[in-house]
Design a protein around this motif. Structure first.
Motif, PDB file in Angstrom:
ATOM      1  N   HIS A  25      -5.947   5.145   2.676  1.00 44.19           N
ATOM      2  CA  HIS A  25      -5.788   6.347   3.049  1.00 44.19           C
ATOM      3  C   HIS A  25      -6.986   7.268   2.808  1.00 44.19           C
ATOM      4  N   GLU A  26      -8.122   6.505   2.099  1.00 44.09           N
ATOM      5  CA  GLU A  26      -9.246   7.426   1.718  1.00 44.09           C
ATOM      6  C   GLU A  26     -10.637   6.583   2.162  1.00 44.09           C
ATOM      7  N   ARG A  27     -10.617   5.303   1.718  1.00 47.53           N
ATOM      8  CA  ARG A  27     -11.716   4.619   2.152  1.00 47.53           C
ATOM      9  C   ARG A  27     -11.819   4.321   3.743  1.00 47.53           C
ATOM     10  N   HIS A  28     -10.611   3.766   4.205  1.00 46.77           N
ATOM     11  CA  HIS A  28     -10.888   3.655   5.622  1.00 46.77           C
ATOM     12  C   HIS A  28     -11.296   4.689   6.452  1.00 46.77           C
ATOM     13  N   PRO A  29     -10.680   6.008   6.420  1.00 48.23           N
ATOM     14  CA  PRO A  29     -10.947   7.097   7.045  1.00 48.23           C
ATOM     15  C   PRO A  29     -12.270   7.474   6.692  1.00 48.23           C
ATOM     16  N   ALA A  30     -12.853   7.395   5.716  1.00 50.69           N
ATOM     17  CA  ALA A  30     -14.157   7.613   5.371  1.00 50.69           C
ATOM     18  C   ALA A  30     -15.245   6.565   5.756  1.00 50.69           C
ATOM     19  N   LEU A  31     -14.705   5.423   5.855  1.00 52.54           N
ATOM     20  CA  LEU A  31     -15.431   4.243   6.709  1.00 52.54           C
ATOM     21  C   LEU A  31     -15.439   4.526   8.246  1.00 52.54           C
ATOM     22  N   ILE A  32     -14.612   4.870   8.774  1.00 53.83           N
ATOM     23  CA  ILE A  32     -14.663   5.334  10.143  1.00 53.83           C
ATOM     24  C   ILE A  32     -15.842   6.223  10.513  1.00 53.83           C
ATOM     25  N   SER A  92       0.881  -1.253   0.017  1.00 57.74           N
ATOM     26  CA  SER A  92       0.106   0.057  -0.081  1.00 57.74           C
ATOM     27  C   SER A  92       0.921   1.225  -0.080  1.00 57.74           C
ATOM     28  N   ASP A  93       2.218   1.035  -0.298  1.00 53.50           N
ATOM     29  CA  ASP A  93       3.020   2.097  -0.184  1.00 53.50           C
ATOM     30  C   ASP A  93       3.355   3.336  -1.298  1.00 53.50           C
ATOM     31  N   VAL A  94       2.562   2.938  -2.396  1.00 53.36           N
ATOM     32  CA  VAL A  94       2.679   3.864  -3.365  1.00 53.36           C
ATOM     33  C   VAL A  94       1.290   4.772  -3.268  1.00 53.36           C
TER      34      VAL A  94
END
Ligand SMILES: O=P(O)(O)OC[C@@]1(O)O[C@H](CO)[C@@H](O)[C@@H]1O
Length: 453
Positions: free
Chosen positions: A36-43, A24-26
């Protein structure tokens, strides 16, 4: 539904020629955007869906911070800390971005459950943070419509019905709430097609009656005789007679029912999402048991809420209730499935490894034996596909049989493409998809049916 052997790995080594795993480093890459986008939105969606208290909200804030940095270990008191340490491959204590995508994504869901108090003690113990989304979907009008359509389906000639059920189970995989809840309107329309279609082979492996597809003698018969598909070449594998000793016993030995009878086909279906994906899966299972003479079906679900909408035992029950309430053919299906659960022809398993951040190549002995003694294992969905072939940058023309050679029995995949891994595609198909200039691997627009004996 126990998970006793989850730490007992099968010890099957990685093949030396495996391509690199997705990381997931690129920045800007698909895995990076998920983290970095879906997971924060899911939280944020989870926080908004349930009136959590201040402790949970603080824990969610901490998780938001953590996923930008280093993976912290589970709390010392966590009941499954040892289990996760046994699944760790040196990633805990390092940056989230540097772990394999599959590993980091799975660990995120585990940590999200801790943050919302799922493991307790306390008021939120056992409360599924994704339940509001699942419930909204399951009670929606689209599901009413799909259940009503079952009335007409029952009247189709057998061959057509089988193909329709397969396609419904496949496209049901679009019903992935990761996309709906956290990804915006990325999901493409329903009209696009299959990039691989082994449905003839799939149905020949299932066996039983189907107009237009000749049955392949022997393939639908589970046997403990070496050489019969599903039983051969597996160290410690045992047939459906269930005659293994205590050391090799699977976690839920007592569950074994009719598959113990010689000559009875046994199919494992490894479920993916609840709601509109699980409903057609259950209809397919009913068809196998009721119309195809399959002796036993084992439905594998997740023991915990996971990847937003992944099916748990509670979701199986919710689907049965929904079908019963709908009446008509849906109600009939639900009634037959309830009876099959009662008689042991339908088993539900919720193995801890189903939530592991690892490929099936590393599955524990009990799960391996379960799949080894099945005449066919059907893997549903994108995550199961990633775990089945390995979440790696395979050349897309790598044969499906090669990527799944380690699997202990005949296996099939029904999946819509929602991540970058794909094998078993025809070179011309890949060229044509690339030539469109549009993304085709991650949108859910395309589907595949792949199988190997
Ligand atoms: O297994 P499913 O439900 O078909 O798909 C789940 C999934 O699409 O969600 C993630 C994206 O958020 C992917 O990495 C993953 O494979």
């Amino acid at each position: 539904m126990a998970d006793g052997d989850a730490r007992q790995l099968s010890g099957v080594p990685s093949a030396p020629y495996d391509p690199p795993e997705f990381l997931s480093d690129v920045p800007g890459s698909y895995p990076w955007r998920v983290l970095h986008e879906r997971h924060p939105a899911l939280i944020e969606k989870v926080r908004a869906a349930t009136p959590y208290d201040i402790r949970v909200n603080r824990a969610l804030d901490l998780l938001l911070e953590e996923i930008e940095g280093v993976m912290e270990p589970l709390e010392g008191s966590a009941h499954d800390r040892d289990l996760w340490e046994s699944w760790d491959r040196g990633h805990i204590g390092r940056r989230w971005d540097d772990a394999p995508f599959l590993w980091a994504e799975s660990y995120f869901y585990r940590k999200l459950l801790s943050a919302v108090g799922y493991f307790g003690p306390g008021a939120w113990q056992g409360v599924d943070p994704f339940e509001p989304f699942k419930q909204a979907e399951l009670s929606g009008e689209a599901v009413d419509e799909e259940l009503r359509e079952l009335d007409a389906l029952a009247a189709l000639p057998p061959g057509e019905r089988a193909q329709t059920l397969t396609l419904r189970a496949l496209w049901g995989n679009r019903a992935d709430l990761v996309f709906r809840v956290a990804a915006g309107p990325e999901l493409a329309g329903r009209e696009s097609g299959l990039v691989a279609d082994d449905s003839e082979l799939l149905w020949s492996l299932i066996g039983g009656e189907r107009a237009g597809v000749p049955d392949v003698p022997g393939l639908s018969v589970v046997s403990d005789v070496p050489g019969v598909p599903g039983a051969s070449g597996v160290s410690g594998a045992r047939g459906p007679s269930g005659a293994s000793g205590p050391s090799g016993a699977p976690d839920d030995e007592a569950d074994r029912g009719v598959a113990g009878r010689a000559g009875v086909a046994r199919i494992c279906l490894v479920a993916d999402n609840a709601g509109s994906e699980l409903l057609p899966d259950l209809v397919l299972i009913d068809h196998l048991l009721h119309a195809r003479g399959t002796g036993e079906v084992v439905l594998h679900v997740k023991p915990l809420p996971y990847y937003v909408s992944d099916a748990t035992p509670a979701d199986v029950l919710a689907c049965l209730r929904r079908m019963s309430a709908a009446g008509g053919e849906a109600g009939e299906v639900a009634g037959r499935l309830r009876a099959a659960l009662g008689s042991g022809r339908l088993l539900v398993r919720a193995h801890a490894f189903s939530c592991a951040p690892l490929p099936y190549r590393e599955m524990p002995v009990g799960m391996r034996e379960d799949f080894a003694s099945a005449s066919l294992t059907i893997m549903k969905g994108d995550l199961n596909y990633r775990r089945l072939v390995g979440d790696r940058a395979w050349p897309h023309t790598t044969p499906f049989a090669e990527a799944t050679a380690y699997f202990p029995g005949p296996v099939a995949a029904l999946r819509t493409l929602k991540s970058e891994v794909a094998v078993g595609l025809d070179g011309d198909v890949v060229k044509a998809l690339e030539a469109t200039g549009r993304p085709w691997l991650t949108t859910g627009a395309h589907g595949l049916i792949q199988a190997r004996p």
